[in-house]
Write a protein that holds these residues in place. Sequence first.
Motif, mmCIF file in Angstrom:
data_model
loop_
_atom_site.group_PDB
_atom_site.id
_atom_site.type_symbol
_atom_site.label_atom_id
_atom_site.label_comp_id
_atom_site.label_asym_id
_atom_site.label_seq_id
_atom_site.Cartn_x
_atom_site.Cartn_y
_atom_site.Cartn_z
ATOM 1 N N ARG A 10 33.978 40.466 37.953
ATOM 2 C CA ARG A 10 34.353 39.582 39.316
ATOM 3 C C ARG A 10 35.577 40.128 40.006
ATOM 4 O O ARG A 10 36.687 40.277 39.302
ATOM 5 C CB ARG A 10 34.820 38.185 38.214
ATOM 6 N N PRO A 11 35.201 40.602 41.202
ATOM 7 C CA PRO A 11 36.252 41.236 41.812
ATOM 8 C C PRO A 11 37.608 40.298 41.923
ATOM 9 O O PRO A 11 38.764 40.971 42.077
ATOM 10 C CB PRO A 11 35.753 41.556 43.478
ATOM 11 N N SER A 12 37.493 39.202 42.145
ATOM 12 C CA SER A 12 38.494 38.186 42.340
ATOM 13 C C SER A 12 39.504 38.063 41.247
ATOM 14 O O SER A 12 40.541 37.946 41.265
ATOM 15 C CB SER A 12 38.050 36.791 42.592
ATOM 16 N N LEU A 13 39.119 38.706 39.661
ATOM 17 C CA LEU A 13 39.786 38.819 39.024
ATOM 18 C C LEU A 13 40.480 39.792 38.797
ATOM 19 O O LEU A 13 41.706 40.233 38.027
ATOM 20 C CB LEU A 13 39.288 38.406 37.568
ATOM 21 N N GLY A 14 40.013 41.069 39.230
ATOM 22 C CA GLY A 14 40.739 42.269 38.998
ATOM 23 C C GLY A 14 40.896 43.021 37.832
ATOM 24 O O GLY A 14 41.445 43.790 37.650
ATOM 25 N N LEU A 15 40.213 42.635 36.677
ATOM 26 C CA LEU A 15 40.318 42.888 35.446
ATOM 27 C C LEU A 15 39.939 44.364 35.167
ATOM 28 O O LEU A 15 38.702 44.683 35.780
ATOM 29 C CB LEU A 15 39.715 42.107 34.384
ATOM 30 N N GLU A 16 40.514 45.118 34.395
ATOM 31 C CA GLU A 16 40.036 46.606 34.174
ATOM 32 C C GLU A 16 40.088 46.534 32.635
ATOM 33 O O GLU A 16 40.815 46.077 31.951
ATOM 34 C CB GLU A 16 40.794 47.573 34.699
ATOM 35 N N ARG A 104 43.259 44.846 31.404
ATOM 36 C CA ARG A 104 44.477 45.015 32.257
ATOM 37 C C ARG A 104 44.292 43.983 33.383
ATOM 38 O O ARG A 104 43.326 43.844 34.155
ATOM 39 C CB ARG A 104 44.758 46.172 32.684
ATOM 40 N N LEU A 105 45.266 42.904 33.529
ATOM 41 C CA LEU A 105 45.246 42.019 34.470
ATOM 42 C C LEU A 105 46.260 42.205 35.497
ATOM 43 O O LEU A 105 47.408 42.603 35.207
ATOM 44 C CB LEU A 105 45.236 40.499 33.925
ATOM 45 N N PRO A 106 45.886 42.497 36.835
ATOM 46 C CA PRO A 106 46.929 42.849 38.049
ATOM 47 C C PRO A 106 48.078 41.785 38.056
ATOM 48 O O PRO A 106 48.042 40.470 37.799
ATOM 49 C CB PRO A 106 46.160 42.815 39.021
ATOM 50 N N GLU A 108 49.264 40.211 40.624
ATOM 51 C CA GLU A 108 48.880 39.210 41.611
ATOM 52 C C GLU A 108 48.109 38.120 41.409
ATOM 53 O O GLU A 108 47.694 37.307 41.849
ATOM 54 C CB GLU A 108 48.530 39.905 42.831
ATOM 55 N N VAL A 109 47.217 38.616 40.020
ATOM 56 C CA VAL A 109 46.419 37.538 39.311
ATOM 57 C C VAL A 109 46.889 36.501 38.510
ATOM 58 O O VAL A 109 47.379 37.252 37.323
ATOM 59 C CB VAL A 109 44.940 38.293 38.950
#
Length: 577
Positions: A10-16, A104-106, A108-109
């Motif tokens: 999910r790009p909106s979450l930006g998880l890595e 890893r959660l950015p 900004e999210v």
Amino acid sequence: MLRIRDLLGRPSLGLEAVAGTGDLDAEVRWAHVTELPEPEAYVRQGELVLTNGLWLPQAEPAAFVRSLVTAGAIGLVFGLRTARTEIPPALVAACRTARFPLLRLPVEVPFVAVTHFVATAQADRRQRQLLDALRRSDALTNAMSAGRGALGVLAALSGPEGVPVALVDGWGAVVRQVRWELPAADARRVAERASSDGAATARTRDRSTSSIKLSDGTEATVFPIREQGAGGPDHAVLYGRRPDRIQQAEWDALEQAARLLTVELAHERALSALEMRFAGEVLDMILGGPRRAEELAPRLRSFGIDPEGPLAVLSLLTGPLEHATATPTTVTRFFLARGLPSVVPSGDRDLVAIVGLRKNDDEDDEDDDEDDVRALAEALAEALAEDLAAALERPPRVRQGERPAKGQRPAKGERPAKGERPAIGIGRIAHGHQELRRGLLQAREAAKTAWRRQHGSRVVSFTDAGSYRLALDLLDAGTRQDFAEAVLGPVLAYDRAHGSELLRSLSAFLDSGLAWGAAAASLHVHVNTLRKRLARLQQLTGRELGRTEDVVDLFLAVQALGEYPNGKGIGGVPVES
């Protein structure tokens, strides 16, 4: 099913994902935010834990991760902050050591974006499950209400996914199957597994004990069906998925299908009992002759048989096996699979199959028709022999929690030896129901000849084994009794009055092929003693053993005596032949 990997997509979450920290295919049941240094008591099985690391001053990363693993969490999301733009190396090391997924959660999210996504996905999943359960339930109910029977229930259970499904009875025979061609050996293993699993296995869904690996490597689930009050063996549904891959809606459908199949099987048993009663009356009508011909024709039509067309008549003998495989149902299925209507009534000592044949307008091809019937009988004998061999490998069935009934296991000598083959007699093709009596008598005599064979084919046509017995059978019972009494009545009276064994001596003499020495040896008497006995018998009967026609009379009279109840002849004198 929502997996950790789905969140990464999910790009909106930006998880890595942090490399090397664990399995990304674990199912996410919920998302939970915590900053407690010891979160174990507040985390549930299957939860994804989110944290900013505010607990770091109070707890070691390794201890925190161990607490999550112990609670059954499936992963950790570390939310970066402006004050902490990287995940602490000690936490990364602890997750790698525990093989615990770390994401890893950015900055900004917010966490709420993750929890909202998980909650929405779970709500959608539950809605799909509910709709799926309703769809499956409706399909099963519609199959029953539309009268599609067991096959319709299995088709509904298979669903749009096309899951292979089969219904197997307690003896290991496939009753119905959808999208499957189950080998006989696998079907027998399914029956054995269902018997050993017991009713509690299916009801408590002990999935580890209901799985089975088939001969082609397919992993499937055995779902036993216990029928209340059923007199025969139980059944099982074989579902073409491993137990751990079956969703809740599928388990619910299996439960519902089991209940519907129990009703349908009870219905089929009731119909089968009714058909067997009607089928049994067919024998009485055939043997009743012209006086019952008007009843016979409509009865044959009720079984889909043209009473005016060509009819094959077979007599089957399978021996005294308690759970004999040559049942009316198995024989009827054999002919049904070949597109031939049949009725299979049970006689006192045999099964009789009346089979409607396809009409052949060319009268010169009657020999071909006879050959076709023989080939059909040979195929039936082979199929029954395979079933019989399988039956010999099975112990008698006993319901779970019950003791074997007294006498349930056949006594020694009653079970046929391995390699035992059924005997099938074939009568001449009857052209119309008026000729069935003749064909039935012929088939039964041919079956007796086949049963006595020790070698070679045990499928015998009457044309191969014409017998004096047919001449006797064509006479009514009263006429046969009168004939036997006229020839041997004086002998029976003499034996009763003097305690002698004239009739037994005659039987031994005839059985030996008129050989004096062999007959005397079988009676354990001297040859001269036998000669004196039979000289007296000749005086009493007025018949001479040196004249062929007299020997024939004596032989037929002895055979006629053997028909009377309990092995007694006229006046209750035993007949030994």
